[in-house]
Design an enzyme around this catalytic site. Structure first.
Site, PDB file in Angstrom:
ATOM      1  N   GLN B 333       0.682  -1.112  -0.167  1.00 40.59           N
ATOM      2  CA  GLN B 333       0.077   0.050   0.135  1.00 40.59           C
ATOM      3  C   GLN B 333       0.897   1.338  -0.110  1.00 40.59           C
ATOM      4  O   GLN B 333       2.027   1.080   0.240  1.00 40.59           O
ATOM      5  CB  GLN B 333      -0.891  -0.010   1.578  1.00 40.59           C
ATOM      6  CG  GLN B 333      -2.355  -0.559   0.946  1.00 40.59           C
ATOM      7  CD  GLN B 333      -3.208  -0.840   2.307  1.00 40.59           C
ATOM      8  OE1 GLN B 333      -2.666  -0.566   3.361  1.00 40.59           O
ATOM      9  NE2 GLN B 333      -4.381  -0.815   1.853  1.00 40.59           N
ATOM     10  N   THR B 499       1.024  -3.648   7.948  1.00 42.25           N
ATOM     11  CA  THR B 499       1.174  -4.995   7.862  1.00 42.25           C
ATOM     12  C   THR B 499      -0.292  -5.199   6.883  1.00 42.25           C
ATOM     13  O   THR B 499      -0.808  -6.188   6.983  1.00 42.25           O
ATOM     14  CB  THR B 499       1.224  -5.647   9.046  1.00 42.25           C
ATOM     15  OG1 THR B 499       2.145  -4.849  10.140  1.00 42.25           O
ATOM     16  CG2 THR B 499       1.460  -7.056   9.160  1.00 42.25           C
ATOM     17  N   HIS B 500      -0.153  -4.665   5.823  1.00 38.69           N
ATOM     18  CA  HIS B 500      -0.997  -4.983   4.688  1.00 38.69           C
ATOM     19  C   HIS B 500      -0.345  -5.500   3.315  1.00 38.69           C
ATOM     20  O   HIS B 500      -0.394  -4.999   2.476  1.00 38.69           O
ATOM     21  CB  HIS B 500      -1.907  -3.833   4.372  1.00 38.69           C
ATOM     22  CG  HIS B 500      -2.433  -3.201   5.559  1.00 38.69           C
ATOM     23  ND1 HIS B 500      -3.069  -1.902   5.766  1.00 38.69           N
ATOM     24  CD2 HIS B 500      -2.574  -3.516   6.935  1.00 38.69           C
ATOM     25  CE1 HIS B 500      -3.643  -1.694   6.917  1.00 38.69           C
ATOM     26  NE2 HIS B 500      -3.498  -2.742   7.728  1.00 38.69           N
ATOM     27  N   ASN B 501       0.147  -6.636   3.474  1.00 36.74           N
ATOM     28  CA  ASN B 501       1.050  -7.423   2.608  1.00 36.74           C
ATOM     29  C   ASN B 501      -0.319  -8.320   1.868  1.00 36.74           C
ATOM     30  O   ASN B 501      -1.249  -8.978   2.425  1.00 36.74           O
ATOM     31  CB  ASN B 501       2.067  -8.327   2.986  1.00 36.74           C
ATOM     32  CG  ASN B 501       2.806  -7.552   4.136  1.00 36.74           C
ATOM     33  OD1 ASN B 501       2.343  -7.533   5.043  1.00 36.74           O
ATOM     34  ND2 ASN B 501       4.086  -7.252   3.714  1.00 36.74           N
TER      35      ASN B 501
END
Ligand code: FAD
Ligand code: SF4
Lengths: 252, 570
Positions: B333, B499-501
């Site tokens: 993101q 932590t938006h993988n």
């Protein structure tokens, strides 16, 4: 501590109300918890005195070096962190807050030996976007850093680092920051970042870690530390001042 | 020699949100489930001393032990990939509850547009809106098909919110609990964005506004706004997490068994079925094989992809030929935003992980992109999560970063600074992918996952456009000085971002361009399911877990149906 005199410690309180175990808590009970805190401190809003509940900084008597073996190196650390976070009219600087002891103690533990970090080789310098790639632990980097700061002082001004004028110390710290000093296995810029970060950590961490003596850094910043709840004040339009609270208050 | 254990119905790798949901649903349906979790047991009782920024936020006490395993990273194929030696850009979970223990709880449903992004973009803007280097694709499922599962996840979580977002997909029922309290800081944002013609609403929150009992009978307490949510566990049990909801639900059935310190190293395969997993008891070093009728990978984006790669299941994506699906479409993101310095002091240290207001006017295709050089957008929010003193030292432009001036400015501005922030969507690009590292290994001798990733022009253009909008909002909010976020250049793994993988094990309608079908069943093995944000074909302008939760409920339905009837579910 004052809490004990009330006959019910915070932890017992939490235990008996079941908050700690995640049981359902009605609003009334939480309201009770807020009231309890406020009474305990006497006054909450408007407090801002520089004395803790006991008046004296607690950690001082327990201080000692766990990592550094050489006072000269420790003193370089103390002067350097004080330049990064100096004493002023707002309150103490890094030395007054115990930051050098905080860093020393941390270097002796998991932080210093990079216990939770990937330290397997092979090691390559890499790009800046790839982050820390040193084979050195933080403890090794700090020790080397102190030695190199003193050497820079001698090279530039023919004095020990601790005997320099503030401006001269700043010149050396800036040289590290700008990556103008040679270090082995790590860049001086990286060492500077580590030093600056550790200074802020020592200033603002909970006093249980032997920095932030008397919670004075929190007082300066008006951060209240470990408060169980703000539900009663969360909608308040006014800024609310609290007497800060350390995690150590949870152990009674 | 590995010891072979008795066969079970279902084995999950990892026990976070996805593992917990699968376990709860399957165990309720009478299936015997074993959860293998490499971390330790933990619950609310462990969090009484959790208001400790240093231990939990700086030293990552609850997160993955990177000395055992990490990933390697490079910006592009010509760069040498090197290990992420310290936690930074994202914070991987470990232990019961996974990252669901220390998340914020901002819980969204992706937009209807997200699921059909390729067809909708082509239809509205023609086929050449983005170059062929962007591997945009539909998800093989529509929002309407996924809606019941969103609903189910939200009821399990007890989500607090208000149905006032004009751009959101249709809801079959209202939020289970009312929105959180609207603080003075949020009201500032509400007024400013309304003045600018946007539509603000309360951010959907898993920090519950009031006590709630979910359909499984689990209790979640009301949030105290204590300000120690993100990176911390909740000592009140007021932040919905797997260990206070789905995991106890699964355990109550008597059909769920969790083995801790169990690090899975391989998925075993025979013909077109998987037979179980191999794991190492990290306390004794012993190897075990756990046979199972169904294997479910619920070990997060990175480990799900890695386990398939080391087990040789599926075809590795090759950026040269653009063939292969495993590791493809990794996305992250971008975070446009603006900082504002104010004169008055605000209670910034109070808050909760999901306390916020948002506008969606510049997210998805909610605005016209005809004259813009990017697609999608981001949700723009003012959140009040509890500003922490070590990490937050806001200084106006041109202030030195240390010394006397720094000290004064950072202390003065600590209670006088706000941020308008955006979660900017990220589109898949042919050069961004995951594969196995040829050189570096984990503590058990298994290759590390390698990430090849950089921001693209799409990201940079989106970032620039939204940054300007957030600066305008901040100005309207009355900031004395507005500092827009710097333009993005190359992705850097050091500073925390999100932590938006996503991606790597994407879902789809066809095995030609996806790893799993829309029940998250592997195209190459009927009894293997892969669950997580790795299933996302691109990344939207929201936090992922609402959509991950919905997909996990759908997968659970698929697994139960497979267990009865077998075969492919689509
Ligand atoms: C600081 C932070 C804030 C966040 N805030 C939000 C938010 O506000 N909103 C939102 O939507 N999302 C948020 N997230 C993301 C959210 O936490 C994740 O999307 C979600 O928890 C993912 O669930 P999961 O089950 O896929 O994976 P995880 O929760 O990561 O669980 C995976 C589990 O598998 C285990 N595991 C991994 N490999 C193995 C192996 N080989 N063998 C055995 N076990 C293994 C791990 O130990 C872990 O427990 C946040 C994350 C972080 C870190
Ligand atoms: S802010 Fe609320 S949900 Fe978050 S940790 Fe505190 S009480 Fe729990």
């Amino acid at each position: 501590m004052t809490e004990d005199k009330k006959g019910l410690s915070r932890r017992d309180f939490l235990k008996t109300t079941g908050i700690a175990t995640g049981a359902l808590v009605g609003g009334g009970l939480i309201g009770g918890l807020v009231g309890y805190n406020v009474k305990k401190e006497g006054q909450v809003a408007g407090t801002g005195g520089h004395k803790g509940a006991d008046g004296e900084p607690v950690a001082v008597n327990n201080r000692g070096l766990m990592f550094f073996t050489n006072m000269a190196e420790f003193n370089v650390l103390a002067q350097a962190v004080e330049r990064i976070f100096p004493e002023d009219d707002l309150g103490p600087g890094a030395i007054g807050l115990g930051v050098p002891y905080f860093i020393d103690n941390q270097l002796a533990g998991n932080y210093g030996s990079n216990v939770k970090e990937y330290m397997q080789g092979p090691f390559f310098a890499g790009e800046s976007t790839q982050g820390y790639q040193s084979r050195l632990t933080r403890a090794e980097i700090f020790r080397q850093g102190m030695v190199r700061m003193d050497e820079e002082a001698k090279g530039r001004f023919e004095k020990n680092f601790v005997d320099l004028e503030g401006q001269q110390m700043d010149e050396i710290i800036t040289a590290f920051q700008k990556n103008e000093v040679d270090m082995k296995g790590v860049s001086s810029e990286f060492f500077f970042k580590l030093l600056r970060q550790a200074t802020l950590e020592g200033a603002y961490a909970d006093p249980i870690y032997n920095g932030n003596v008397n919670m004075d850094a929190w007082r300066m910043k008006e951060f209240p530390g470990n408060q169980m709840t703000y539900i009663a004040e969360i909608e308040n339009d006014q800024f609310v001042k609290y007497e800060p609270k350390s995690l150590s208050s949870m152990e009674h | 020699m590995a010891t072979t254990l008795d066969k079970v119905d279902i084995v999950t790798v990892g026990v976070g949100w996805t593992g917990g949901i699968i376990a709860a649903e399957c165990a309720k349906a009478g299936l015997k489930v074993v959860g293998l979790e490499r971390g330790k047991d933990r619950n609310t009782a462990d969090f009484l001393m959790v208001h400790d920024e240093y231990r939990y936020a700086m030293r990552y006490d609850l997160m993955q032990d990177l000395s055992k395993e990490t990933i390697t990273f490079r910006n592009h194929r010509k760069m040498r990939a090197l290990p992420m030696r310290q936690m930074g850009s994202f914070l991987l979970g470990e232990g019961l509850g996974g990252a669901g223990t220390h998340w914020n709880g901002q819980t969204w449903r992706f937009l209807p547009y997200d699921f059909e992004i390729k067809s909708m973009t082509d239809k509205k803007y023609g086929k050449n809106k983005l170059s062929a280097d962007y591997q945009l694709q539909d998800w093989g499922i529509t929002y309407d098909e996924l809606e019941p599962y969103f609903d189910k996840f939200e009821k399990t979580a007890g989500l607090s919110g208000e149905d006032k977002n004009p751009f959101a997909g249709k809801r079959s029922s209202p939020y289970p609990t009312p929105a959180m309290k609207k603080t003075p800081i949020l009201k500032k944002f509400e007024t400013a964005t309304s003045n600018l013609g946007y539509t603000p609403f309360m951010l959907p929150s898993a920090n519950l506004s009031e006590a709630y009992t979910n359909p499984d009978g689990e209790s979640i307490a009301g949030c105290q706004y204590c300000g120690f949510c993100e990176r911390f566990g909740c000592e009140y049990g007021a932040k919905t997490s797997p260990e206070i909801t789905v995991i106890p639900t699964a355990r109550k059935t008597g059909n769920f068994d969790i083995r801790f310190h169990a690090n899975v190293v391989e998925v075993m395969k025979q013909g077109d079925k998987v037979t179980g997993v191999k794991y190492i008891d990290t306390q004794t070093g012993e190897e075990y094989i756990q046979p199972a009728e169904v294997v479910v990978l619920t070990s997060y984006v990175m480990n799900n992809a890695k386990l398939l790669m080391v087990s040789g299941i599926g075809e590795q994506y090759n950026p040269e030929t653009q063939k292969g699906t495993l590791g493809k479409n990794y996305a992250y993101q971008v975070l446009p935003g603006a900082t504002g310095f104010f004169d008055e002091q605000m209670n910034v240290f109070m808050g909760a992980g999901s306390l916020g207001m948002t506008i969606d006017d510049l997210n998805g295709d909610n605005f016209d992109h005809s004259d813009l050089d990017f697609i999608h957008g981001g949700s723009i929010s003012m959140t009040q999560t509890g500003t922490r003193p070590i990490q937050t030292n806001p200084i106006p432009p041109d202030t030195p970063t240390w010394g006397a001036e720094f000290k004064k400015a950072s202390i003065y501005n600590y209670t006088r600074t706000l941020n308008v922030s955006t979660e900017g969507a990220s589109m898949p690009h042919k050069e961004n992918f995951m594969s196995l590292d040829p050189d570096y290994k984990d503590a058990y001798g298994v290759p590390l996952l390698q990430l090849t990733y950089n921001f693209t022009d799409q990201d940079r253009n989106l970032h620039k456009y939204i940054t300007e909008k957030t600066s305008a909002i901040m100005k309207e909010m009355g900031a004395k000085t507005v500092m827009p976020g710097s333009p993005i250049t190359n992705y850097d793994i050091v500073p925390y971002q999100t932590t938006h993988n996503t991606g790597g094990t994407i879902m789809g309608a066809s095995p030609d361009n996806s790893v799993v079908n829309n029940y998250l069943q592997h195209w190459n093995a009927d009894n293997l399911f892969v669950v997580g944000a790795g299933n996302f074909a691109h990344n939207s302008g929201y936090n992922p877990t609402g959509t991950v939760g919905a997909l996990a409920y759908r997968a659970a339905e698929g697994i139960i149906s497979y267990s009865k009837n077998g075969g492919s579910l689509v």
